[in-house]
Design an enzyme around this catalytic site. Structure first.
Site, PDB file in Angstrom:
ATOM      1  N   THR A  35      -1.335   7.519  -0.351  1.00 30.17           N
ATOM      2  CA  THR A  35      -2.632   7.419  -1.052  1.00 30.17           C
ATOM      3  C   THR A  35      -3.433   6.208  -0.570  1.00 30.17           C
ATOM      4  O   THR A  35      -4.635   6.127  -0.827  1.00 30.17           O
ATOM      5  CB  THR A  35      -2.421   7.251  -2.563  1.00 30.17           C
ATOM      6  OG1 THR A  35      -1.735   6.007  -2.784  1.00 30.17           O
ATOM      7  CG2 THR A  35      -1.585   8.388  -3.135  1.00 30.17           C
TER       8      THR A  35
ATOM      9  N   ASP B 176       0.873  -2.606  12.430  1.00 26.82           N
ATOM     10  CA  ASP B 176       1.320  -3.016  11.101  1.00 26.82           C
ATOM     11  C   ASP B 176       1.707  -4.491  11.148  1.00 26.82           C
ATOM     12  O   ASP B 176       2.728  -4.866  11.736  1.00 26.82           O
ATOM     13  CB  ASP B 176       2.512  -2.152  10.666  1.00 26.82           C
ATOM     14  CG  ASP B 176       2.890  -2.419   9.217  1.00 26.82           C
ATOM     15  OD1 ASP B 176       3.126  -3.603   8.865  1.00 26.82           O
ATOM     16  OD2 ASP B 176       2.940  -1.460   8.423  1.00 26.82           O
TER      17      ASP B 176
ATOM     18  N   ASP C  12       5.254  -5.499   9.766  1.00 29.28           N
ATOM     19  CA  ASP C  12       6.344  -5.078  10.652  1.00 29.28           C
ATOM     20  C   ASP C  12       6.377  -5.921  11.921  1.00 29.28           C
ATOM     21  O   ASP C  12       7.448  -6.281  12.413  1.00 29.28           O
ATOM     22  CB  ASP C  12       6.193  -3.598  11.019  1.00 29.28           C
ATOM     23  CG  ASP C  12       6.605  -2.687   9.860  1.00 29.28           C
ATOM     24  OD1 ASP C  12       7.312  -3.165   8.960  1.00 29.28           O
ATOM     25  OD2 ASP C  12       6.196  -1.517   9.874  1.00 29.28           O
TER      26      ASP C  12
ATOM     27  N   ARG D  62       0.856  -1.195   0.000  1.00 31.21           N
ATOM     28  CA  ARG D  62       0.000   0.000   0.000  1.00 31.21           C
ATOM     29  C   ARG D  62       0.879   1.228   0.000  1.00 31.21           C
ATOM     30  O   ARG D  62       1.782   1.345   0.829  1.00 31.21           O
ATOM     31  CB  ARG D  62      -0.817   0.075   1.306  1.00 31.21           C
ATOM     32  CG  ARG D  62      -1.944  -0.836   1.411  1.00 31.21           C
ATOM     33  CD  ARG D  62      -2.947  -0.420   2.471  1.00 31.21           C
ATOM     34  NE  ARG D  62      -2.425   0.133   3.725  1.00 31.21           N
ATOM     35  CZ  ARG D  62      -3.196   0.593   4.692  1.00 31.21           C
ATOM     36  NH1 ARG D  62      -4.514   0.587   4.540  1.00 31.21           N
ATOM     37  NH2 ARG D  62      -2.682   1.053   5.810  1.00 31.21           N
TER      38      ARG D  62
HETATM   39  C1  PRP Z   1      -0.896  -4.540   4.763  1.00 32.87           C
HETATM   40  C2  PRP Z   1      -1.683  -5.822   5.005  1.00 32.87           C
HETATM   41  C3  PRP Z   1      -2.574  -5.889   3.802  1.00 32.87           C
HETATM   42  C4  PRP Z   1      -2.868  -4.436   3.536  1.00 32.87           C
HETATM   43  C5  PRP Z   1      -4.245  -4.128   4.018  1.00 32.87           C
HETATM   44  O1  PRP Z   1       0.122  -4.736   3.855  1.00 32.87           O
HETATM   45  O2  PRP Z   1      -0.873  -6.947   5.139  1.00 32.87           O
HETATM   46  O3  PRP Z   1      -1.988  -6.492   2.671  1.00 32.87           O
HETATM   47  O4  PRP Z   1      -1.910  -3.679   4.266  1.00 32.87           O
HETATM   48  O5  PRP Z   1      -4.602  -2.842   3.710  1.00 32.87           O
HETATM   49  P1  PRP Z   1      -5.740  -2.483   2.661  1.00 32.87           P
HETATM   50  O6  PRP Z   1      -6.903  -3.373   2.947  1.00 32.87           O
HETATM   51  O7  PRP Z   1      -6.010  -1.038   2.961  1.00 32.87           O
HETATM   52  O8  PRP Z   1      -5.189  -2.677   1.268  1.00 32.87           O
HETATM   53  P2  PRP Z   1       1.216  -3.592   3.526  1.00 32.87           P
HETATM   54  O9  PRP Z   1       0.800  -2.823   2.320  1.00 32.87           O
HETATM   55  O10 PRP Z   1       1.525  -2.808   4.761  1.00 32.87           O
HETATM   56  O11 PRP Z   1       2.451  -4.434   3.046  1.00 32.87           O
HETATM   57  P3  PRP Z   1       3.383  -5.444   3.874  1.00 32.87           P
HETATM   58  O12 PRP Z   1       2.537  -6.659   4.190  1.00 32.87           O
HETATM   59  O13 PRP Z   1       4.458  -5.755   2.895  1.00 32.87           O
HETATM   60  O14 PRP Z   1       3.869  -4.761   5.101  1.00 32.87           O
HETATM   61  N1  URA Z   2      -2.152  -2.943   7.278  1.00 39.14           N
HETATM   62  C1  URA Z   2      -1.714  -3.322   8.492  1.00 39.14           C
HETATM   63  O1  URA Z   2      -0.719  -4.049   8.620  1.00 39.14           O
HETATM   64  N2  URA Z   2      -2.398  -2.879   9.574  1.00 39.14           N
HETATM   65  C2  URA Z   2      -3.473  -2.109   9.480  1.00 39.14           C
HETATM   66  O2  URA Z   2      -4.063  -1.756  10.504  1.00 39.14           O
HETATM   67  C3  URA Z   2      -3.914  -1.729   8.199  1.00 39.14           C
HETATM   68  C4  URA Z   2      -3.238  -2.159   7.118  1.00 39.14           C
END
Ligand code: PRP
Ligand code: URA
Length: 209
Positions: free
Chosen positions: A108, A200, A203, A104
């Site tokens: 945005t 997160d 993380d 994400r």
């Molecule tokens: C997080 C999570 C989802 C997404 C959810 O991933 O694991 O994939 O956000 O958010 P959304 O429903 O608003 O799209 P992130 O983009 O942080 O990537 P990561 O798993 O690599 O940390």
């Molecule tokens: N992605 C995450 O990892 N946590 C949230 O709360 C939303 C999106």
């Protein structure tokens, strides 16, 4: 409209509370995410088709059942979805695993696809897309778009924490997809994080913050 189910089994709820705690460390977080995924796999596989089979026991013939029909693919949305794969495989060890990379944009909140690698017969498989967080729904919608573009049709989405906004968006974009979550939380904050959520997920799983 597909099914929407909050899994309120006490073991799932207890374990989810443990990983919501901001003092839960990476090792424990990773272990418990997998444990919850195993418990969820039990329920999401409930409607797998069975066929009759005769088994020779030491004492005679048992008219028994075995799983038939579609084979399974588990598809984590990278990164955080990876945290649920081993737990699902504990119950469905013969499943193939596909990967969809999605991040994400922090400003945005738009999802961006950066990797797709799926089993070649993905169209013939029952697919469990896994990602701990369903926030705006952008990532899961785009991941399922990517799957359908490649012939997939039998898809269930499995997450740990969902926001109402994300559930609504995913149901609208993909009404054929069943959604399973361990919790439906209150809302998203202005940074697109689920409140109260668990922070997160990527993380916390990988210790990157
Ligand atoms: C997080 C999570 C989802 C997404 C959810 O991933 O694991 O994939 O956000 O958010 P959304 O429903 O608003 O799209 P992130 O983009 O942080 O990537 P990561 O798993 O690599 O940390
Ligand atoms: N992605 C995450 O990892 N946590 C949230 O709360 C939303 C999106």
């Amino acid at each position: 409209m597909g099914k929407f189910q909050v899994m309120d089994h006490p073991l799932i709820q207890h374990k989810l509370s443990m990983i919501r705690d901001k003092n839960c460390g990476t090792k424990e977080f990773r272990e418990i995410v997998n444990e919850i995924a195993t418990l969820m796999a039990f329920e999401v596989s409930r409607d797998m088709p069975l066929e009759d089979v005769d088994i020779e026991t030491p004492e005679g013939i048992a008219h028994a059942k075995q799983i038939s029909g579609k084979k399974v693919a588990i598809v984590p949305i990278l990164r955080a979805g990876i945290g649920m794969v081993d737990g699902m495989l504990d119950l469905i060890p013969a499943a193939k695993v596909g990967h969809i990379g999605m991040y994400r944009d922090e400003k945005t909140l738009e999802p961006h696809e950066y990797f797709v690698k799926l089993p070649s017969d993905i169209g013939q498989r029952q697919i469990f897309v896994v990602d701990p967080m369903l926030a705006t729904g952008g990532s899961s919608i785009m991941a399922i778009d990517a799957l359908k573009k490649r012939g997939a049709s039998n898809i269930k989405f499995v997450c740990l924490v969902a926001a109402p906004e994300g559930v609504k968006a995913l149901q609208k974009a993909h009404p054929d997809v069943d959604i399973y979550t361990a919790a439906l939380d209150e809302k998203l904050n202005d940074k697109g994080y689920i409140v109260p959520g668990l922070g997160d997920a990527g993380d916390r799983l990988f210790g990157t913050k």
